[in-house]
Design a protein around this motif. Structure first.
Motif, PDB file in Angstrom:
ATOM      1  N   ASP A  51       0.821  -1.207   0.000  1.00 47.15           N
ATOM      2  CA  ASP A  51       0.000   0.000   0.000  1.00 47.15           C
ATOM      3  C   ASP A  51       0.857   1.259   0.000  1.00 47.15           C
ATOM      4  O   ASP A  51       0.489   2.283  -0.571  1.00 47.15           O
ATOM      5  N   GLU A  52       2.017   1.183   0.645  1.00 51.67           N
ATOM      6  CA  GLU A  52       2.841   2.368   0.849  1.00 51.67           C
ATOM      7  C   GLU A  52       3.883   2.571  -0.240  1.00 51.67           C
ATOM      8  O   GLU A  52       4.112   3.702  -0.692  1.00 51.67           O
ATOM      9  N   TYR A  53       4.554   1.487  -0.652  1.00 54.32           N
ATOM     10  CA  TYR A  53       5.692   1.616  -1.555  1.00 54.32           C
ATOM     11  C   TYR A  53       5.419   1.087  -2.958  1.00 54.32           C
ATOM     12  O   TYR A  53       6.302   1.143  -3.822  1.00 54.32           O
ATOM     13  N   GLY A  54       4.235   0.541  -3.179  1.00 53.77           N
ATOM     14  CA  GLY A  54       3.884   0.074  -4.517  1.00 53.77           C
ATOM     15  C   GLY A  54       3.743  -1.431  -4.595  1.00 53.77           C
ATOM     16  O   GLY A  54       4.373  -2.171  -3.845  1.00 53.77           O
ATOM     17  N   ARG A  55       2.904  -1.862  -5.542  1.00 55.75           N
ATOM     18  CA  ARG A  55       2.662  -3.301  -5.723  1.00 55.75           C
ATOM     19  C   ARG A  55       3.835  -3.983  -6.445  1.00 55.75           C
ATOM     20  O   ARG A  55       4.216  -5.099  -6.104  1.00 55.75           O
ATOM     21  N   VAL A 170       0.580   2.495  -7.526  1.00 58.34           N
ATOM     22  CA  VAL A 170       0.704   3.289  -6.292  1.00 58.34           C
ATOM     23  C   VAL A 170       1.880   4.240  -6.450  1.00 58.34           C
ATOM     24  O   VAL A 170       2.959   3.837  -6.890  1.00 58.34           O
ATOM     25  N   ARG A 171       1.662   5.508  -6.062  1.00 62.49           N
ATOM     26  CA  ARG A 171       2.745   6.490  -6.107  1.00 62.49           C
ATOM     27  C   ARG A 171       3.272   6.738  -4.708  1.00 62.49           C
ATOM     28  O   ARG A 171       2.599   7.393  -3.903  1.00 62.49           O
ATOM     29  N   PRO A 172       4.445   6.223  -4.385  1.00 60.10           N
ATOM     30  CA  PRO A 172       4.996   6.467  -3.054  1.00 60.10           C
ATOM     31  C   PRO A 172       5.270   7.947  -2.839  1.00 60.10           C
ATOM     32  O   PRO A 172       5.709   8.656  -3.746  1.00 60.10           O
ATOM     33  N   ALA A 173       5.000   8.410  -1.624  1.00 62.83           N
ATOM     34  CA  ALA A 173       5.284   9.804  -1.291  1.00 62.83           C
ATOM     35  C   ALA A 173       6.779  10.005  -1.120  1.00 62.83           C
ATOM     36  O   ALA A 173       7.494   9.094  -0.727  1.00 62.83           O
ATOM     37  N   PRO A 174       7.304  11.187  -1.438  1.00 59.78           N
ATOM     38  CA  PRO A 174       8.744  11.434  -1.256  1.00 59.78           C
ATOM     39  C   PRO A 174       9.141  11.320   0.204  1.00 59.78           C
ATOM     40  O   PRO A 174       8.406  11.727   1.097  1.00 59.78           O
ATOM     41  N   ASN A 329      -7.731   2.579  -0.246  1.00 57.07           N
ATOM     42  CA  ASN A 329      -6.404   2.735   0.344  1.00 57.07           C
ATOM     43  C   ASN A 329      -6.052   1.632   1.334  1.00 57.07           C
ATOM     44  O   ASN A 329      -4.906   1.549   1.792  1.00 57.07           O
ATOM     45  N   ASN A 330      -7.043   0.813   1.692  1.00 52.80           N
ATOM     46  CA  ASN A 330      -6.799  -0.249   2.684  1.00 52.80           C
ATOM     47  C   ASN A 330      -6.851  -1.647   2.091  1.00 52.80           C
ATOM     48  O   ASN A 330      -6.920  -2.623   2.835  1.00 52.80           O
ATOM     49  N   GLN A 331      -6.833  -1.762   0.769  1.00 53.68           N
ATOM     50  CA  GLN A 331      -6.933  -3.077   0.136  1.00 53.68           C
ATOM     51  C   GLN A 331      -5.796  -4.000   0.582  1.00 53.68           C
ATOM     52  O   GLN A 331      -6.020  -5.145   0.973  1.00 53.68           O
ATOM     53  N   GLY A 332      -4.572  -3.513   0.510  1.00 52.59           N
ATOM     54  CA  GLY A 332      -3.429  -4.345   0.893  1.00 52.59           C
ATOM     55  C   GLY A 332      -3.462  -4.730   2.353  1.00 52.59           C
ATOM     56  O   GLY A 332      -3.141  -5.867   2.720  1.00 52.59           O
ATOM     57  N   LYS A 333      -3.857  -3.773   3.220  1.00 50.26           N
ATOM     58  CA  LYS A 333      -3.899  -4.048   4.661  1.00 50.26           C
ATOM     59  C   LYS A 333      -4.938  -5.105   4.996  1.00 50.26           C
ATOM     60  O   LYS A 333      -4.681  -6.029   5.775  1.00 50.26           O
ATOM     61  N   ALA A 334      -6.150  -4.964   4.420  1.00 47.06           N
ATOM     62  CA  ALA A 334      -7.222  -5.910   4.727  1.00 47.06           C
ATOM     63  C   ALA A 334      -6.902  -7.298   4.184  1.00 47.06           C
ATOM     64  O   ALA A 334      -7.012  -8.303   4.911  1.00 47.06           O
ATOM     65  N   LEU A 409      -0.265   6.261   5.153  1.00 40.93           N
ATOM     66  CA  LEU A 409       1.152   6.573   5.382  1.00 40.93           C
ATOM     67  C   LEU A 409       1.750   7.280   4.171  1.00 40.93           C
ATOM     68  O   LEU A 409       2.770   7.958   4.288  1.00 40.93           O
ATOM     69  N   LEU A 410       1.110   7.112   3.002  1.00 41.36           N
ATOM     70  CA  LEU A 410       1.631   7.786   1.816  1.00 41.36           C
ATOM     71  C   LEU A 410       1.602   9.291   1.964  1.00 41.36           C
ATOM     72  O   LEU A 410       2.386  10.008   1.351  1.00 41.36           O
TER      73      LEU A 410
END
Length: 413
Positions: A51-55, A170-174, A329-334, A409-410
């Motif tokens: 979810d945070e750094y990309g699939r 997914v676009r990771p935040a800087p 935004n919670n697909q990966g977490k769930a 977290l992104l």
């Protein structure tokens, strides 16, 4: 491709000249227990990281680890190399087993609308079944010495294909802490991971649908993982099956599974919904276990395997229910958290199944039912069916739609 031949390879290496190999059964059970222990943490963690750094980077990592165990068996199939294979495969399974599907489903959810996700997930699992059919077809007719070589080539193709053709969703935040001290960054990462895992747990248990499907998944996996850990060894010991019979059974199931997942589920889902399909699939899994456990002739396993055409629908219907009950935004977490719940089940099942199977295959069994452990596993799936019948698959609440349980977290920087 390797599933049907692994039983013969491990049995010949660990118990030469014997049809029953308790050592192989126990090692498989031990491996499954170790994998289950670590997957409880690793699966939710990988879901959060996706979810945070990309699939794409997470898929590349998980798929790449599957290459190394089979490379060992391609080199040598002696007792020492088989032991080394089990060690490397255990590490590989901790990282890849379950997580590849988990992240792939999250990737699909990024690009598919809610109403079409059940069909999309069904196509993913249907294509997976198609690969099973082709793999078992090759295993049936290829000489054993070439099976591992060909499988390695195919496994190397996977990350190569993804590297060049998979588009990140997914676009990771800087990152803003590039110049932080190393120790400070480690502490921040650990604290962030702890909070993220805690919030993933809150996300699941605050939703009646996600909470219910986690119980369904736990008991289903408790039964099914116990069966899969010992089934081929049981068939070899009781009916003398070898790689040819294993390949035939797996091909038969795979061909039917393609039809049921790619055509039947997408057509039925708009009319009956994921819950009904899930309940029907769980009923089929109960019949599957009972026929295997009570098999009285060599043709009965083929009849039992035919129920696999229906019970394979458990996975796509489960993915669809989880996806609909989670925000984007919670697909990966769930998906990752419930996959972690399944890993707890896969940790517990071999603790009972391995010794129980060995006991009833031996001459010291209290009564004549060599598949008694598989019959016991069917009880777990009956419990899963009870939870599935009570499942509420209504759309997620407005609160869930408005905001994630945790601030993504992104957006932190």
């Amino acid at each position: 491709m390797t599933v049907s031949v692994l039983v013969d390879v491990t049995t010949n290496a660990l118990c030469p000249g014997q049809s029953t190999c308790s050592e192989a059964i126990y090692i498989n059970g031990l491996q499954q227990t170790i994998v289950g222990v670590f997957k409880m943490v690793v699966l939710p963690l990988l879901g959060q990281l996706a979810d945070e750094y990309g699939r794409k980077p997470l898929l590349l990592l998980t798929v790449s680890t599957t290459i190394f165990p089979f490379a060992l068996l391609a080199i040598n199939q002696s007792k020492e190399f088989v032991y080394a294979y089990y060690v490397i495969r255990t590490i590989s399974y901790i990282i890849s087993q379950g997580s590849i599907f988990c992240i792939a489903v999250a990737y699909a959810a990024d690009v598919v609308n809610d109403s079409k996700r059940a069909a999309a997930f069904s196509w993913i699992t249907g294509l997976f079944s198609a690969s099973h059919v082709l793999g078992n077809f090759l295993a049936r007719f290829l000489p054993e010495k070439y099976i591992f070589l060909v499988s390695i080539v195919l496994l190397i193709f996977c990350p190569t294909y993804m590297q060049f053709f998979l588009v990140e969703t997914v676009r990771p935040a800087p990152r803003s802490d590039q110049e932080s001290y190393c120790l400070t960054r480690v502490v921040k990462v650990i604290d962030k991971r702890y909070k993220s895992m805690r919030d993933a747990g809150l996300l699941v248990f605050s939703s009646p649908t996600l909470r219910g499907i986690s119980f369904v998944s736990f008991f289903y996996e408790l039964g099914m993982s116990g069966i899969s850990a010992v089934l081929l060894y049981y068939l070899k010991a009781v009916f003398g099956f070898n790689k040819n019979q294993f390949s035939e059974i797996l091909m038969m199931v795979g061909i039917g599974s393609i039809f049921s997942q790619i055509l039947v589920l997408p057509l039925l889902n708009p009319f009956v919904g994921e819950k009904v399909i899930l309940c029907i699939a769980l009923l089929a899994s109960i019949a599957y276990a009972l026929f295997y456990g009570l098999a009285w002739a060599s043709w009965v396993p083929y009849l039992s395997a035919s129920f696999g055409v229906i019970y394979v629908l458990v996975k796509p219907s489960t993915y669809a229910i989880i996806s609909k009950a989670s925000s984007l935004n919670n697909q990966g977490k769930a998906q990752g958290f419930i996959a972690g719940v399944q890993s707890i089940a896969s940790l517990l099942s071999p603790l009972a199944m391995s010794p129980l199977t060995s006991w009833f295959l031996s001459s010291d069994a209290p009564f004549n039912c060599k598949g008694f452990s598989i019959v016991v596993s069917s009880v777990c799936m009956m419990i899963s069916l009870c939870f599935a019948c009570l499942l509420n698959t209504e759309e997620r609440s407005n609160n869930d739609k408005e905001e994630d349980v945790e601030t993504p977290l992104l957006s932190e920087s």
